[in-house]
Design an enzyme around this catalytic site. Structure first.
Site, PDB file in Angstrom:
ATOM      1  N   CYS A  93     -10.067  39.962  17.013  1.00  0.00           N
ATOM      2  CA  CYS A  93     -10.214  39.421  18.604  1.00  0.00           C
ATOM      3  C   CYS A  93      -8.767  38.567  18.758  1.00  0.00           C
ATOM      4  O   CYS A  93      -8.372  37.825  17.878  1.00  0.00           O
ATOM      5  CB  CYS A  93     -11.332  38.362  18.582  1.00  0.00           C
ATOM      6  SG  CYS A  93     -11.646  37.584  20.304  1.00  0.00           S
ATOM      7  N   GLY A 205     -11.668  51.717  19.149  1.00  0.00           N
ATOM      8  CA  GLY A 205     -10.811  51.645  20.247  1.00  0.00           C
ATOM      9  C   GLY A 205     -10.575  53.184  20.929  1.00  0.00           C
ATOM     10  O   GLY A 205     -10.128  53.994  20.460  1.00  0.00           O
ATOM     11  N   ARG A 232     -17.242  49.320  25.082  1.00  0.00           N
ATOM     12  CA  ARG A 232     -17.642  49.300  26.499  1.00  0.00           C
ATOM     13  C   ARG A 232     -18.288  50.659  26.911  1.00  0.00           C
ATOM     14  O   ARG A 232     -18.927  50.528  27.698  1.00  0.00           O
ATOM     15  CB  ARG A 232     -15.903  49.086  27.060  1.00  0.00           C
ATOM     16  CG  ARG A 232     -15.510  47.571  27.080  1.00  0.00           C
ATOM     17  CD  ARG A 232     -14.128  47.663  27.645  1.00  0.00           C
ATOM     18  NE  ARG A 232     -13.250  48.226  26.619  1.00  0.00           N
ATOM     19  CZ  ARG A 232     -12.255  48.803  27.033  1.00  0.00           C
ATOM     20  NH1 ARG A 232     -11.831  48.335  28.437  1.00  0.00           N
ATOM     21  NH2 ARG A 232     -11.254  49.304  26.386  1.00  0.00           N
TER      22      ARG A 232
END
Length: 334
Positions: A93, A205, A232
């Site tokens: 992060c 990713g 996502r």
């Protein structure tokens, strides 16, 4: 590690216990992750609120943030006692708040410390301890940085690596920009696996589908990668989780259709409402359903406007779903 082929990434403010329970209705095998929680929060905070989960969520992993080996060991022991299947350490992060606490992606610069953290956790828990990292940060050479970190944590006993195939830029890019702007380099992750064939390695990713993940896992330089992690896309298009069990595990999905999955999920929602919870606390994770289908816009609008109202109940969700169900039954030119 079992059920490592597909996982839903830990995402702050998104992968809470309601999101995980919802995702579980689409796949028995997908590995689900908590939001990142700091070691200090686990030790001193409201544990049931922070790391509580329901048994149907298994296989479920907790992601910890921190850089103090003793504190991480204490937190890992607590999480293991809660029944988690895996402890994951966040070394990826890039947010300023996380950097301020000296954890997350900035730890790519401190592989010895990360190894000490892994060793401390491995010493006190019997479940797998894994590391989620980047390929490097800022001006680091990804070839050198990733190898050094991987070698250090493997020597310390880590059970698997999950690699976000981008650098993180700690200055100049926001966390959101760090998810999109640094170029993807799946080849770097594949080279890592070729060098370390005995260590489970998953790629993360930019993956937009299971097909994307399978392509990224294919490794012409050596053994294939062991898993994929979607974030996502899995959140915004949760129906792709329907594909996980049949495509990656050779077993049927838990339910034949989204409609059946939602009906099976109703008792969970009802129990939450009975306990005093709000409908929107769950349905906010469900807005991505039915994407591109007739009635999907009305479904989202109904949930967004009605589920937030005090006293909203299951009838609100059923009415929203009926906006799609009814239009599926209608002729295209109706």
């Amino acid at each position: 590690m079992k059920d490592f082929k597909f996982s839903v990434a830990p995402m702050m403010d998104w992968t809470d216990r309601h999101c995980r329970a919802f995702h579980r209705t689409f796949s028995r095998h997908a590995r689900l992750y908590t939001e990142m929680v700091t070691a200090l929060a686990v030790i001193h905070g409201d544990r049931q609120r922070l790391i509580g989960f329901n048994p149907p969520e298994h296989p479920v992993a907790v992601q910890l943030g921190g850089s103090d080996p003793a504190l991480l060991a204490q937190a890992a022991r607590i999480c293991a006692d809660f029944g988690y299947d895996e402890i994951n350490l966040n070394v990826g992060c890039p947010s300023d708040r996380v950097q301020g606490g000296n954890f997350g992606a900035c730890l790519m610069r401190e592989p010895v410390l990360v190894a000490d953290c892994v060793a401390a956790m491995k010493a006190v828990v019997a479940i797998p301890v894994t590391v989620k990292c980047r390929i490097g940060v800022d001006d680091q050479d990804p070839e050198e940085a990733l190898d050094i970190l991987a070698d250090a944590v493997i020597a310390a006993g880590t059970d698997a690596l999950i690699v976000h195939a981008r650098k993180a830029w700690l200055k100049g890019l926001s966390p959101r920009e760090n998810r999109d702007i640094p170029p993807l380099d799946y080849d770097r992750v594949r080279r890592l696996k070729a060098r370390l064939p005995h260590i489970p390695v998953a790629v993360n990713g930019g993956l937009k589908s299971i097909a994307d993940g399978l392509e990224a896992m294919n490794n012409p330089e050596g053994p294939p990668l062991d898993g994929m992690m979607l974030g996502r896309m899995a959140y915004h298009e949760p129906e792709l989780l329907h594909e996980v069990d049949p495509r990656l595990h050779g077993t049927p999905a838990p339910h034949a259709s989204t409609f059946e999955a939602l009906e099976a999920f109703e008792p969970y929602i009802a129990a939450h409402l009975e306990a005093g919870g709000r409908l929107s606390e769950i349905t906010r994770h469900m807005l991505g359903l039915f994407g591109g289908q007739r009635g999907s816009r009305l479904y989202r609008r109904h949930l967004a406007t009605q589920a937030i109202k005090p006293g909203a109940g299951l009838d609100v969700l059923r009415d929203a779903v009926n906006e799609v169900r009814q239009r599926i039954r209608e002729p295209e030119n109706a």
